[in-house]
Write a protein that holds these residues in place. Structure first.
Motif, PDB file in Angstrom:
ATOM      1  N   GLY A  51      49.110  37.824  51.596  1.00 38.83           N
ATOM      2  CA  GLY A  51      49.951  36.484  51.409  1.00 38.83           C
ATOM      3  C   GLY A  51      49.804  35.544  49.820  1.00 38.83           C
ATOM      4  O   GLY A  51      50.310  35.701  49.192  1.00 38.83           O
ATOM      5  N   ARG A  52      50.503  34.643  51.020  1.00 35.48           N
ATOM      6  CA  ARG A  52      50.763  33.183  49.485  1.00 35.48           C
ATOM      7  C   ARG A  52      49.351  32.506  49.508  1.00 35.48           C
ATOM      8  O   ARG A  52      48.682  32.224  50.501  1.00 35.48           O
ATOM      9  N   VAL A  53      49.225  32.157  48.038  1.00 31.16           N
ATOM     10  CA  VAL A  53      47.586  31.586  48.164  1.00 31.16           C
ATOM     11  C   VAL A  53      47.281  30.719  47.394  1.00 31.16           C
ATOM     12  O   VAL A  53      48.062  30.814  46.049  1.00 31.16           O
ATOM     13  N   ILE A  54      46.667  29.568  47.486  1.00 34.42           N
ATOM     14  CA  ILE A  54      46.940  28.306  46.314  1.00 34.42           C
ATOM     15  C   ILE A  54      45.431  28.089  46.486  1.00 34.42           C
ATOM     16  O   ILE A  54      44.469  28.416  47.495  1.00 34.42           O
ATOM     17  N   GLU A  55      45.260  28.471  44.961  1.00 37.72           N
ATOM     18  CA  GLU A  55      43.667  28.258  44.077  1.00 37.72           C
ATOM     19  C   GLU A  55      43.829  27.151  43.871  1.00 37.72           C
ATOM     20  O   GLU A  55      44.568  26.307  43.031  1.00 37.72           O
ATOM     21  N   ILE A  56      42.609  26.029  43.990  1.00 34.92           N
ATOM     22  CA  ILE A  56      42.789  24.659  43.779  1.00 34.92           C
ATOM     23  C   ILE A  56      41.329  24.800  42.526  1.00 34.92           C
ATOM     24  O   ILE A  56      39.628  25.583  43.191  1.00 34.92           O
ATOM     25  N   GLY A  57      41.590  23.940  41.804  1.00 32.29           N
ATOM     26  CA  GLY A  57      40.562  23.956  40.593  1.00 32.29           C
ATOM     27  C   GLY A  57      40.108  25.340  39.821  1.00 32.29           C
ATOM     28  O   GLY A  57      39.454  25.947  40.021  1.00 32.29           O
ATOM     29  N   ALA A  58      41.424  26.308  38.901  1.00 31.47           N
ATOM     30  CA  ALA A  58      41.157  27.331  38.870  1.00 31.47           C
ATOM     31  C   ALA A  58      40.910  27.749  37.384  1.00 31.47           C
ATOM     32  O   ALA A  58      40.294  29.109  37.189  1.00 31.47           O
ATOM     33  N   GLY A  59      40.448  26.511  37.288  1.00 30.24           N
ATOM     34  CA  GLY A  59      39.052  26.951  35.726  1.00 30.24           C
ATOM     35  C   GLY A  59      40.553  27.404  34.494  1.00 30.24           C
ATOM     36  O   GLY A  59      41.462  26.716  34.551  1.00 30.24           O
ATOM     37  N   ASN A  60      39.325  28.442  33.883  1.00 32.62           N
ATOM     38  CA  ASN A  60      40.187  29.189  32.193  1.00 32.62           C
ATOM     39  C   ASN A  60      41.075  30.562  33.545  1.00 32.62           C
ATOM     40  O   ASN A  60      40.819  31.602  32.093  1.00 32.62           O
ATOM     41  N   GLY A  61      40.888  30.516  34.420  1.00 30.82           N
ATOM     42  CA  GLY A  61      41.145  31.790  35.628  1.00 30.82           C
ATOM     43  C   GLY A  61      40.738  32.723  35.418  1.00 30.82           C
ATOM     44  O   GLY A  61      41.542  34.112  35.425  1.00 30.82           O
ATOM     45  N   LEU A  62      39.690  33.259  35.663  1.00 29.92           N
ATOM     46  CA  LEU A  62      38.500  34.505  35.780  1.00 29.92           C
ATOM     47  C   LEU A  62      39.068  34.383  37.163  1.00 29.92           C
ATOM     48  O   LEU A  62      38.270  36.207  37.013  1.00 29.92           O
ATOM     49  N   ASN A  63      39.037  34.299  37.887  1.00 27.92           N
ATOM     50  CA  ASN A  63      39.602  34.564  39.615  1.00 27.92           C
ATOM     51  C   ASN A  63      40.747  35.528  39.458  1.00 27.92           C
ATOM     52  O   ASN A  63      40.236  36.430  40.168  1.00 27.92           O
ATOM     53  N   PHE A  64      41.581  35.485  38.354  1.00 29.18           N
ATOM     54  CA  PHE A  64      42.747  35.856  38.042  1.00 29.18           C
ATOM     55  C   PHE A  64      42.655  37.257  38.352  1.00 29.18           C
ATOM     56  O   PHE A  64      43.499  38.315  38.579  1.00 29.18           O
ATOM     57  N   ALA A  65      42.182  38.151  37.926  1.00 29.91           N
ATOM     58  CA  ALA A  65      41.984  39.639  37.886  1.00 29.91           C
ATOM     59  C   ALA A  65      40.849  40.112  38.881  1.00 29.91           C
ATOM     60  O   ALA A  65      41.596  41.622  39.460  1.00 29.91           O
ATOM     61  N   HIS A  66      40.970  39.167  40.057  1.00 30.56           N
ATOM     62  CA  HIS A  66      40.569  40.101  41.369  1.00 30.56           C
ATOM     63  C   HIS A  66      41.202  39.762  42.384  1.00 30.56           C
ATOM     64  O   HIS A  66      40.382  40.276  43.373  1.00 30.56           O
ATOM     65  N   TYR A  67      42.042  39.255  42.351  1.00 32.04           N
ATOM     66  CA  TYR A  67      43.288  39.536  43.625  1.00 32.04           C
ATOM     67  C   TYR A  67      43.312  40.500  44.007  1.00 32.04           C
ATOM     68  O   TYR A  67      43.818  41.350  43.308  1.00 32.04           O
ATOM     69  N   PRO A  68      43.656  40.680  45.355  1.00 30.66           N
ATOM     70  CA  PRO A  68      44.231  42.083  45.585  1.00 30.66           C
ATOM     71  C   PRO A  68      45.826  42.401  45.443  1.00 30.66           C
ATOM     72  O   PRO A  68      46.026  41.338  45.093  1.00 30.66           O
ATOM     73  N   GLY A  69      46.078  43.374  45.367  1.00 34.17           N
ATOM     74  CA  GLY A  69      47.670  43.367  45.135  1.00 34.17           C
ATOM     75  C   GLY A  69      48.429  43.443  46.942  1.00 34.17           C
ATOM     76  O   GLY A  69      49.340  43.072  46.596  1.00 34.17           O
ATOM     77  N   THR A  70      47.590  43.036  47.560  1.00 37.09           N
ATOM     78  CA  THR A  70      48.631  42.728  48.679  1.00 37.09           C
ATOM     79  C   THR A  70      48.606  40.667  48.617  1.00 37.09           C
ATOM     80  O   THR A  70      49.394  40.130  49.837  1.00 37.09           O
ATOM     81  N   VAL A  71      48.376  40.742  48.065  1.00 33.85           N
ATOM     82  CA  VAL A  71      48.209  38.726  47.399  1.00 33.85           C
ATOM     83  C   VAL A  71      49.771  38.868  47.219  1.00 33.85           C
ATOM     84  O   VAL A  71      50.226  39.953  46.124  1.00 33.85           O
ATOM     85  N   ALA A  72      50.912  38.204  47.898  1.00 34.89           N
ATOM     86  CA  ALA A  72      52.141  38.065  47.342  1.00 34.89           C
ATOM     87  C   ALA A  72      52.676  37.451  45.567  1.00 34.89           C
ATOM     88  O   ALA A  72      53.160  37.353  45.382  1.00 34.89           O
ATOM     89  N   GLU A  73      51.801  36.211  46.027  1.00 36.42           N
ATOM     90  CA  GLU A  73      51.751  34.945  44.968  1.00 36.42           C
ATOM     91  C   GLU A  73      50.417  34.099  45.063  1.00 36.42           C
ATOM     92  O   GLU A  73      49.326  33.604  45.548  1.00 36.42           O
ATOM     93  N   VAL A  74      49.786  33.435  44.091  1.00 37.56           N
ATOM     94  CA  VAL A  74      49.161  32.877  43.712  1.00 37.56           C
ATOM     95  C   VAL A  74      49.701  31.139  42.637  1.00 37.56           C
ATOM     96  O   VAL A  74      50.306  31.524  42.300  1.00 37.56           O
ATOM     97  N   VAL A  75      49.209  30.868  43.136  1.00 37.36           N
ATOM     98  CA  VAL A  75      49.666  29.145  43.142  1.00 37.36           C
ATOM     99  C   VAL A  75      48.589  28.832  42.824  1.00 37.36           C
ATOM    100  O   VAL A  75      47.663  28.102  43.319  1.00 37.36           O
ATOM    101  N   ALA A  76      47.832  28.546  41.315  1.00 35.51           N
ATOM    102  CA  ALA A  76      46.713  28.194  40.679  1.00 35.51           C
ATOM    103  C   ALA A  76      47.139  26.213  40.423  1.00 35.51           C
ATOM    104  O   ALA A  76      47.449  25.656  39.065  1.00 35.51           O
TER     105      ALA A  76
END
Length: 230
Positions: A51-76
């Protein structure tokens, strides 16, 4: 859905600026992916999200590569300008849509009950007001929405706790972009009204001497199903 100033506070130009720390963090965090096993932690943190995910304090974005394809959108959300610039570059390489925007955890620039999940990854240590930030997380999550968290905090016995508190009162926040060592993120989530689920204690580094920032918690929490009347 585009972002708008419908949150609990007015959007401001970057309220956080730690350029020296940001440069150091960006360099060290990349090395920590393999050296400290952070890549594996990120995989466990984000596995199964959808679904839709909000990431709070995304830093330099190292989490982004690990989101599964089931996530529709990330607002970082990332307030620090240099880290936000690096996160925007990382978003271009992500396998899921990622929108990187400025904003503070205490006044998220998004609508209420707009997200299925929230990600807190090494951020509660440095927000200015933990209670207010977690109140914002509750606001933007739909009832029953999920919180995935990986945070460091107070632990390690009496001597280590005293060391953490002493560092917090002196040099650590100044040197580490506002980070605090002796906060208690799991207790803060509980006090904010979240229902805690599975929790795993993690030491970083996993081998070698314990450091003041070594004591981490990896877990899941949920916003209660009933509407938020706060």
């Amino acid at each position: 859905m585009r972002l708008s100033s419908t949150g609990s506070g007015t959007m401001a130009r970057s309220p956080v600026r730690h350029p020296l720390f940001a440069r150091c963090y960006a360099r060290l965090s990349v090395g920590a992916e393999t050296r400290l096993g952070m890549a594996g932690v990120r995989e466990r943190l984000l596995a199964g999200l959808s679904g839709r995910v909000i990431e709070i304090g995304a830093g330099n974005g190292l989490n982004f590569a690990h989101y599964p394809g089931t996530v529709a959108e990330v607002v970082a959300i990332e307030p620090e300008p240099l880290l936000r610039k690096l996160a925007s570059r990382a978003a271009l390489r992500a396998q899921v849509p990622v929108d990187v925007v400025p904003g503070a955890a205490e006044a998220l620039p998004v609508k209420s009950e707009a997200f299925d999940a929230a990600v807190l990854s090494l951020v509660l240590c440095s927000v200015r007001d933990v209670t207010r930030a977690l109140g914002e997380v509750r606001r933007v999550l739909r009832p029953g929405g999920e919180v995935r968290f990986f945070e460091h905090g107070r632990d390690g016995g009496r001597v280590m706790t005293l060391t953490q508190q002493t560092l917090d009162r002196t040099v650590w926040p100044l040197l580490s972009g506002g980070c605090h060592l002796s906060r208690e993120p799991v207790a803060a989530l509980r006090e904010a009204g979240f229902r805690l689920g599975p929790l795993r204690r993690v030491m970083l580094p996993q081998e070698g001497p314990a450091l003041p920032a070594s004591y981490c918690a990896l877990g899941v929490a949920w916003r209660p199903d009933e509407p938020d009347t706060r």
